[in-house]
Design an enzyme around this catalytic site. Structure first.
Site, short mmCIF file in Angstrom:
data_model
loop_
_atom_site.label_atom_id
_atom_site.label_comp_id
_atom_site.label_asym_id
_atom_site.label_seq_id
_atom_site.Cartn_x
_atom_site.Cartn_y
_atom_site.Cartn_z
N GLY B 10 0.79 -1.19 -0.14
CA GLY B 10 -0.12 0.00 0.06
C GLY B 10 0.94 1.23 -0.15
N GLY B 12 -0.48 4.35 0.45
CA GLY B 12 -1.21 5.41 1.10
C GLY B 12 -0.43 6.26 1.98
N LYS B 38 -1.64 -1.02 -5.86
CA LYS B 38 -2.59 -1.16 -7.12
C LYS B 38 -2.25 -0.40 -8.07
CE LYS B 38 -6.82 -0.59 -5.56
NZ LYS B 38 -8.08 -0.84 -5.13
N GLU B 170 -16.89 17.48 5.05
CA GLU B 170 -16.24 18.28 4.21
C GLU B 170 -16.63 18.17 2.75
OE1 GLU B 170 -12.02 16.63 4.93
OE2 GLU B 170 -11.61 18.62 6.00
N LYS B 379 -5.90 24.64 7.17
CA LYS B 379 -6.29 23.25 6.56
C LYS B 379 -5.42 23.12 5.29
CE LYS B 379 -8.88 19.51 5.51
NZ LYS B 379 -8.90 18.72 6.32
#
Lengths: 405, 405
Positions: B10, B12, B38, B170, B379
């Site tokens: 992965g 991420g 992937k 959000e 943010k």
């Protein structure tokens, strides 16, 4: 003295050109001019294949009617025509009604589905801003969905175009240019995309020079289009279409998108209002009036004029609609001024260019055959000319195709 | 001597940070590092609500893995994990298999649908680049279709968001900013658009400061969102959802778009591979290894760590995944070098900011409550920080949110 009331239905090429010519020809004291249109904008029907493929934004193919009419002379009514009561000389609209002394019916055509089952439900059309952006978004959604499914369904990437006439071919030209962009946008292998053009007639672009047709077909084939000519769509289904050659057993082409780009008929309002018509088209007099109704003109896709050279009707085009609009404006001015003789319509064929995408086309202009970038250049000239005739140089600067090179 | 093989599953936040830290910590002669993912790209999961609403293009929320790994040290394999054979110390991939000495499972979470009927079939998710662009295109298609239908179907303009947690709120912030653009694009009256947020829990943004939650709710309400709190989705259907409060009779909300933004569970590969888990999440040791498997680390959404202060698990966030990735890299380096003692994980809460759109947010940063443009600014700082930690200043310049004012 009561001023005569001129009502123009439809702000397509024919109706809008009638309006802008009339507003120049006629003084405010001579007549009232009322233009009725469903939308507050005019759109370039001949550019819709681009908006449908997504190569040109739909806002580029339309402009506000108020920007081209003289509002001191023309009263614009945004409404939808329901029926024409020709014996009472009035038009029923969705939100009201309007009476007329002179009426110009320029409501445009409608897709002719020849009663083929499922086309209305499952096929997309290239007929308006609304239909074009829906088609564009439908194709995008198919591509966006492809990678979401565990079992990849390649029919999502399969697009069938019914009809190898002008609209079908021009759409295929844009679509084949758009596909690589879509594949990039949605991480799709271009080899999995399938584009099929199905045409019931035995030829592509009937009426076009065969040499130019061959050029167009081989250009589109090299960009991945498969042509099934002399093959009729028998039915459209949620999964694609059924086709057959002649009397053979129909077979299925699976496709996530079916586009119907074959066949235009006149507006159904024509028949609903009791005019004698063939597929919604009224055979008008040489002065463009309806036989028996001296106060009603029909122009554009709902009118029918015979090309004496080949004894067949002229196909409905923007070029002919605009020429009819110019004549209609002059003839209405003549009627108002009690001029005894109206002018008769004679089509002045300035040539035809069929686009094959941004940088390719075929055409016959001033009697000469052209292809490739030269023809693509001429196509832009033709497109800009339509803007010029309605809105002058200002509109060309604003909405024109000025990316010549 | 055979080099140990470190396999990271992965790319991420957790897996990619483990990889880029390991490639700095470890020499080429010390170990082989293999990263399996992937896609050939990493995406910012915490930015997907923007890509889903269409306020940020999906290419802005992803970057190529090859751009941030050191290919002389890391072998990147693009493949999908099928199962982990933990007793044989190997991973079965779709196109092959890979053996490991040390394994980092950082496969991310999956939507938790709590067995609600129809959600898998009819609801859209905000979980990947693929799902986000599909959702965006689905909404666009609904708007594009609205004006095409003679009988206008206003449920096409109705969007239901299931879940008033972080992702749901959000997404609502972005969506309410996007709606005016969509209405303009497709000539739709904004008054006809309906946005409903359905949340089964008795509150919005559980765990957030109540004053900030009130601010968020009233901001979103003023932009047209209707909140149904303490109301559960009982079923999703092709036409919308059925909802109910408590045991009352379910009633229908018709909607052309249903988005499921509630609930994340661990990756189903975890259970499939025989790890003991709760909703796919494994309660890892303080050193982030799996009890009983000293060579396997689990980090990110599939790991479970208890917040001792409230005796509840930490929610899965990018912040915690990245901190776990950093620790995992150091612990693997320690294992390779036979350091007797591994470090233990301690979450360092740097604060949380929940976006309400481009120019509004709520948050607690360094223990202080902030709202509005100040919070929106923070943010962006948070978003850029994630890029910085993985790819340094270069990646921030390339993909960062630099439109601060």
């Amino acid at each position: 003295m009561r001023k005569p009331k001129i009502v123009i239905l439809g702000a397509g090429y024919g109706g809008l050109l009638t309006t802008v010519r009339l507003q120049k020809l006629i003084g405010v004291n001579e007549a009232d001019i009322i233009l009725v249109n469903k939308n507050d904008y005019h759109y370039e029907t001949t550019w819709l294949h681009e908006a449908s493929a997504g190569t040109l934004h739909h806002d580029k193919v339309r402009y506000e009617i108020n920007n081209v009419i003289d509002r001191s002379k023309v009263n614009f009514v945004q409404d939808t025509v329901v029926e024409i009561k020709k014996d009472e000389k009035k038009v029923i609209l969705e939100k009201g009604e309007v009476e007329y002394d002179y009426l110009v019916i320029a409501l445009g055509g409608e897709p002719e589905t020849f009663g083929i089952k499922g086309l209305k439900e499952y096929a997309f059309g290239i007929t308006s801003v609304n239909s074009s952006r829906q088609l564009r978004e439908h194709i995008e959604y198919q591509f966006a969905t492809y990678n979401m499914e565990e079992e990849k369904d390649e029919t999502r990437l399969s697009i069938v175009v019914g009809g190898a006439g002008f609209t079908g071919i021009e759409f295929l030209g844009e679509l084949t240019n758009r596909i690589p962009e879509l594949c990039h946008e949605y991480d799709v292998d271009q080899g999995k995309v399938k584009i099929t053009c199905v045409e019931a007639a035995p030829m592509v672009l009937p009426g076009f020079d065969p040499e130019l047709v061959n050029y167009a077909v081989s250009q589109l084939q090299s960009k991945g289009v498969e042509f099934l000519i002399g093959t009729a769509i028998k039915e459209a289904t949620p999964d694609g279409i059924l086709v057959a050659k002649g009397d053979e057993e129909p077979w299925a082409i699976k496709a996530g998108t079916v586009v119907w780009a074959a066949g235009v008929r006149g507006n159904s309002i024509i028949e609903k209002s009791g005019f004698e018509a063939m597929r919604g088209r009224v055979k008008v007099q040489p002065d463009l009036r309806v036989p028996g109704f001296d106060d009603v003109f029909i122009i554009g896709d709902s009118s029918l004029i015979i090309n004496e050279e080949i004894n067949r009707p002229y196909p409905p085009t923007a070029q002919i609609a605009m020429q009819q609009g110019e004549l209609t404006a002059r003839n209405i001015a003549a009627l108002i001024r009690n001029t005894p003789q109206l002018e008769t319509f004679k089509f002045d064929n300035k040539g035809t260019v069929c686009s094959l995408g941004e940088d390719d086309a075929i055409g016959v202009v001033f009697g000469k055959k052209i292809t490739g970038s030269k023809a693509a250049f001429m196509k832009k000239v033709v497109d800009n000319r339509a803007l010029y005739m309605i809105g002058g140089a200002g509109l060309v600067m604003k909405k024109g195709k000025l990316n010549f090179f």
